[in-house]
Design a protein around this motif. Structure first.
Motif, PDB file in Angstrom:
ATOM      1  N   LYS A   4      -4.385  -4.189   5.321  1.00 52.74           N
ATOM      2  CA  LYS A   4      -4.388  -3.086   4.367  1.00 52.74           C
ATOM      3  C   LYS A   4      -4.696  -1.799   5.116  1.00 52.74           C
ATOM      4  O   LYS A   4      -5.529  -1.793   6.022  1.00 52.74           O
ATOM      5  CB  LYS A   4      -5.429  -3.313   3.269  1.00 52.74           C
ATOM      6  N   PRO A   5      -4.077  -0.702   4.768  1.00 55.30           N
ATOM      7  CA  PRO A   5      -4.382   0.566   5.450  1.00 55.30           C
ATOM      8  C   PRO A   5      -5.740   1.113   5.032  1.00 55.30           C
ATOM      9  O   PRO A   5      -6.275   0.767   3.976  1.00 55.30           O
ATOM     10  CB  PRO A   5      -3.245   1.484   5.002  1.00 55.30           C
ATOM     11  N   TYR A  64       1.622  -3.579   7.032  1.00 51.70           N
ATOM     12  CA  TYR A  64       0.621  -2.987   6.148  1.00 51.70           C
ATOM     13  C   TYR A  64       1.163  -2.987   4.725  1.00 51.70           C
ATOM     14  O   TYR A  64       2.299  -2.557   4.480  1.00 51.70           O
ATOM     15  CB  TYR A  64       0.286  -1.567   6.586  1.00 51.70           C
ATOM     16  N   ALA A  91       0.882   0.643   1.157  1.00 56.23           N
ATOM     17  CA  ALA A  91       0.776   1.785   2.068  1.00 56.23           C
ATOM     18  C   ALA A  91       1.186   3.103   1.427  1.00 56.23           C
ATOM     19  O   ALA A  91       1.190   4.136   2.097  1.00 56.23           O
ATOM     20  CB  ALA A  91       1.634   1.538   3.315  1.00 56.23           C
ATOM     21  N   PRO A 121      -0.650   3.393   8.794  1.00 59.28           N
ATOM     22  CA  PRO A 121      -1.771   2.432   8.838  1.00 59.28           C
ATOM     23  C   PRO A 121      -3.113   3.035   8.473  1.00 59.28           C
ATOM     24  O   PRO A 121      -4.031   2.311   8.106  1.00 59.28           O
ATOM     25  CB  PRO A 121      -1.770   1.961  10.302  1.00 59.28           C
ATOM     26  N   CYS A 133       5.199  -0.533   7.312  1.00 58.73           N
ATOM     27  CA  CYS A 133       4.366  -0.177   6.162  1.00 58.73           C
ATOM     28  C   CYS A 133       5.170  -0.327   4.871  1.00 58.73           C
ATOM     29  O   CYS A 133       6.221   0.316   4.706  1.00 58.73           O
ATOM     30  CB  CYS A 133       3.855   1.260   6.299  1.00 58.73           C
TER      31      CYS A 133
END
Length: 978
Positions: A646-647, A679, A682, A689, A717
């Protein structure tokens, strides 16, 4: 013979390989080893300062067949002693183990600086008279009456095979040489010179000064030389002057016999060393499943020949000592070399050398081709022979001329014209970049009877221009275990492919890994829809493709009303658990297969896995990881390993690093090149990220596997909410206009990223072959065999150290034919930061009872002594584990190698006690080794009576642990018997 005997009475000069010699030390010229220092007070030595430097730069093509020891002017008698292992390879002599081939792009820089020479002032006759009074029984043949001090350095550089670049580097090297040799007082390097140095492929440094050998760049050596001239205490022995003592029977081997025998032995050693280096490169992995039968046959030959070779070298060593002692005649050496058994052995080694080096070249070719997405095919498997022609070749090799591209060649053509091979490979790669559906194959004709006169491409290149191909059009989806999911389009039927013709591009295996709740399952649902529907409007007009049933709650902005959304068939979702938040929704590994409708049969297999960070704890995470590792063993290769994150995370799950470590332990460190970072969610970070990127780099930099790429090209992403939006629409959830615009934009971004994701995996990543159990066993077998000698010798060293502690004596004289470690040096090394282990051993270690007698309470050295006992106990335990694996799992063809090693060391120490001045410490060492051997045999019998199950994982952990174990990792493995 009379002339040789007369020569034996003259003083001789020897390079100081062993730096323990001093003025007045005895020297055994038969085995080229300094002995003890005589207890005689000599007058103040005469010291002469020379301060002379010489620096020579040589091109490798002039020395390709030349002994490197000869290049640095080590005399022929000492060279032979080093080759036969009569004296240990220390300091500058380790040059003989240079691992690479010397060729026209090799440069050898030799710097030799004599600072001073010390000599005994007494006349020789007076020295001899005094020796008669001070000598007892000894093997000494000479006394050291002169020692020169200074620095000896050899730097071997491998330049890139481009003439212009090599020429620029040569100009820089000449500047170094001229300044160090005193030809120039001005030393300046330009920016271009520094840039040229960066192109040097490899640098190996050898010296009589250990600190210099730890350097990795020529410029560091250059600065060190300058510093040494201001500090004379840094210099070490360069050479000894040896005078014969009166009762010496030393007779040097005559020059003709010495030269002939040296060449004979050198060729054997070089061949065996090259063979061992090839096997150490892990050829099964490089061969990628090809030519395994040929490799196995060569490896079995190698194991057999090693014993015969070791026995022969032992006979050679013994005979040379006898010749030098005047106990044998050179005619015996002539007869030994001409014996049929020796001729057969040398021929067998030569033939195996040629076979293994050719196999190694083929392994590197297959690996290089794989990195270029070119599949290797041995046409022998397709029964191609001299009765075939171009038309039959096409029928046997090609399934579809529109898709297949074949490069036909063989080893001989590749060797004759490497430039043409490079050009044709480059042509195919360019074709693939323009048409991702192509299947590239290298057809190897080396082993078949079909006479290939020149390299060729099939089909012929003039037909290539008319081929036009479409982009991805649509996908259909199915799952393993015959569970089908409705698709939008009918799957295109394609002829089945045989295993020998199966292209890597036919099935793209992608493994997904990530924390629980990161969105892997939603990503799978989203990906197929992103690839199928370019626009959100197209997706709305069709029914979404749902591989994994999903349920979630969404809230509308206008009135904050909650809506529960369900999509997919929940009656077939036994693999998903939606009841317990925090636990992995996916309960076990499962594959989801998508068929690309591009007329080439390409499939995308996405392997969904349970998430880590499960609320049930670390034990559950470990169970999930083991299931994942067991599951992927069913596949031959992986195209990509996708790590989901996860960002903008503030920290990464503590199990993340452990997960990656276990993965690489199972599949091998080279899989790091197939890592992809994905990711999810996003949109909130503008499809970047965020702060997670820096956290990720910290974790991957701490992994032991080496550098894992983390760049824009392998980072993707996505916004899973765009798929959830589509599912919500199907459930009649209302959205306002602003929300619709945001989700439509999100869909567009995810479609773009999904296509970039697929293109990167197909075009840029080679397939990473997962080794099967037989390959892992064979690989472990090879690695363990290489560790046997260093483990045994380390155990002997540790036992010596324990005995020293028990005796509580600072100075104990150990007469040994093998390297010994000074107690003060060992103590210093023990506290070196590099020696601190970062992880506990893989198993609980069982104590050894008889070591308790060695423990000394209330002693300043008790901590060091206890640590040493623990280290020896660990090595004894691992030796039993390794031996059981070799004999009962890998079916090692020889007798117990560890027990054989114990017996060898006991015999060596007994000989030392019989032939040298025996003392209490030496006798204790013999008894200690015997006790270790008996303990070892007892533990082996216990292990055999309780057979172990699934031993390979623990053996793999022990191998890794031993590779990193300081006492083993710093040990130099010489070419001596195991």
């Amino acid at each position: 013979m009379k002339r040789t005997q007369d020569l034996s009475l003259l003083p001789i000069k020897r390079t100081a390989i062993d730096c323990s010699g001093r003025l007045g030390s005895l020297y055994d010229a038969c085995e080229d080893q300094p002995l003890r220092i005589l207890d005689i007070n000599f007058q103040q030595p005469f010291i002469e300062f020379h301060e002379k430097a010489q620096c020579i730069l040589e091109n490798g093509d002039k020395n390709a067949q030349r002994n490197l020891l000869e290049l640095i002017h080590i005399d022929e008698q000492l060279r032979l002693s080093l080759l036969l292992g009569l004296t240990s390879k220390n300091g500058i002599a380790t040059l003989v183990d240079y691992p690479h081939t010397i060729n026209e792009y090799t440069r050898i820089l030799h710097y030799y600086y004599i600072h001073r020479e010390e000599r005994l002032p007494d006349e020789m006759q007076k020295i001899r008279d005094r020796l008669e009074l001070g000598l007892s029984k000894t093997n000494a043949t000479h006394i050291i009456t002169g020692v020169s001090w200074g620095v000896d350095i050899v730097v071997i550089l491998q330049l890139p095979p481009e003439y212009d670049v090599a020429k620029r580097i040569d100009n820089v090297l000449e500047k170094y040489r001229a300044y160090l040799n005193g030809d120039s007082n001005d030393f300046k390097l330009t920016r271009e010179d520094l840039d040229s140095n960066k192109h040097i492929i490899d640098t190996k440094i050898y010296s009589n000064i250990p600190a210099i050998t730890e350097m990795t760049a020529l410029h560091n050596v250059f600065h060190t030389i300058s510093r040494f001239k201001a500090d004379a205490t840094q210099y070490r022995q360069l050479s000894y002057i040896l005078y014969p003592i009166s009762h010496s029977n030393y007779i040097p081997l005559d020059r003709a016999h010495n030269a002939h025998f040296e060449q004979y032995v050198s060729e054997l050693i070089t061949s065996m060393k090259t063979i061992e280096t090839c096997f150490n490169e892990d050829m099964p992995r490089l061969l990628r499943g090809h030519l395994t039968e040929r490799f196995s046959h060569a490896y079995r030959q190698w194991l057999t020949l090693k014993d015969e070779y070791a026995n022969l070298m032992e006979r050679f060593s013994k005979l040379i000592v006898e010749l030098r002692c005047g106990l044998s005649q050179t005619s015996i050496l002539d007869r030994l070399l001409s014996q049929q058994a020796q001729i057969i052995l040398k021929n067998n080694i030569t033939n195996l050398y040629q076979n293994v080096t050719e196999l190694n070249r083929k392994a590197h070719l297959i690996t290089d081709l794989s990195h270029e997405s070119i599949q290797y095919c041995n046409v022998m498997e397709l029964k191609i022979d001299n009765n075939d022609n171009e038309d039959t070749l096409k029928r046997k090799l090609m399934i579809d001329e529109n898709i297949d591209r074949l490069l036909c060649s063989n080893d001989l053509l590749n060797k004759k014209n490497p430039a043409q091979l490079k050009k044709l490979r480059h042509y195919l790669i360019k074709e693939l970049e323009n048409n991702l559906k192509l299947k590239l194959i290298y057809a190897d004709f080396s082993d078949c009877t079909y006479e290939l006169h020149d390299m060729m491409l099939l089909p012929s290149t003039q037909n290539d221009a008319r081929k036009k191909y479409s982009k991805f059009r649509d996908l259909s989806i199915s799952a393993d275990n015959n569970t089908s999911i409705s698709s939008l389009h009918k799957t295109h039927k394609h002829a089945p492919l045989s295993a020998s013709k199966l292209s890597m591009n036919e099935t793209i295996n992608v493994l997904l890994l990530g924390e629980t709740g990161v969105g892997k399952s939603t990503f799978i649902n989203g990906l197929v829809n992103y690839l199928t529907f370019k626009t959100i409007d197209k997706a709305k007009s069709e029914k979404p493709i749902v591989a994994i049933p999903t349920t979630f709650t969404t809230t509308t902005r206008d009135n904050f009303q909650e809506h529960t959304v369900k999509c997919g068939d929940f009656t077939k979702s036994a693999n998903e658990n939606f009841q317990y938040p925090g636990q992995s929704t996916t309960q076990r590994c499962r594959s989801h297969i998508y068929n690309f409708h591009n007329n080439d049969g390409t499939k995308l297999r996405i392997i969904d896995t349970p998430g880590f960070g499960d609320t049930r704890g670390l034990a559950q995470d470990n169970r999930h990881m083991q299931r994942i590792l067991d599951y992927i063993k069913k596949f031959k290769y992986l195209k990509a390993i996708c790590i989901f994150l996860k960002p903008n995370e503030s920290k990464l799950n503590t199990y993340f690093r452990s997960c990656l470590t276990q993965l690489f332990d199972a599949v091998g460190p080279d899989a790091r090149q197939n890592i992809v970072f994905c990711y999810t969610n996003a949109r909130s970070t503008f499809y970047a990220p965020g702060s997670t990127s820096s956290l990720l780099k910290q974790v991957i930099s701490s992994l032991p596997v080496g550098d894992i790429p983390s760049k824009r090209k392998n980072t993707f992403c996505f916004d899973n909410e765009s798929f959830l939006y589509l599912a919500a629409l199907q459930n009649n959830v209302p959205f306002n206009d602003q929300e619709k615009r945001e989700y439509e934009e999100s869909w567009s971004n995810s479609v773009t990223e999904a296509n970039r994701f697929i293109r990167y995996i197909r075009r840029k990543l080679p397939a990473y072959y997962i080794p099967d159990e037989s390959e892992l066993i064979r690989s472990a077998d090879i690695e363990i065999v290489q560790m046997i000698h260093p483990m045994l010798e380390t155990m002997r060293r540790l036992l010596r150290k324990i005995i020293r502690c028990k005796m509580n004596i600072v100075k104990v004289s150990f007469e040994s034919d093998l390297n010994d470690v000074d107690s003060s040096e060992t103590k210093n090394n023990h506290h070196h930061p590099h020696h601190r282990l970062q992880s506990p051993p893989p198993q609980q270690i069982i104590p050894i009872a008889f070591f308790e007698d060695y423990r000394i309470a209330n002693s300043p050295s008790s901590k060091m002594q206890d640590d040493t006992i623990d280290q020896l106990t660990l090595l004894c335990h691992v030796s039993v584990e390794f031996s059981y694996f070799l004999l009962h799992i890998a079916h090692y063809s020889q007798s117990d190698p560890f027990l054989t090693g114990f017996i060898r060391m006991i015999n060596e120490e007994n000989i030392i006690c019989e032939n040298r001045n025996r003392n209490y410490a030496n006798l204790q060492l013999v008894e200690g080794l015997k006790t270790l051997a008996n303990n070892y045999k007892q533990r082996i019998e216990t292990t055999k009576s309780s057979p172990k199950q699934n031993i390979l994982p623990i053996i793999s952990q022990w191998i890794k642990y031993m590779h990193d174990y300081p006492l083993i990792s710093e040990y130099t493995i010489d070419n001596i018997r195991v």
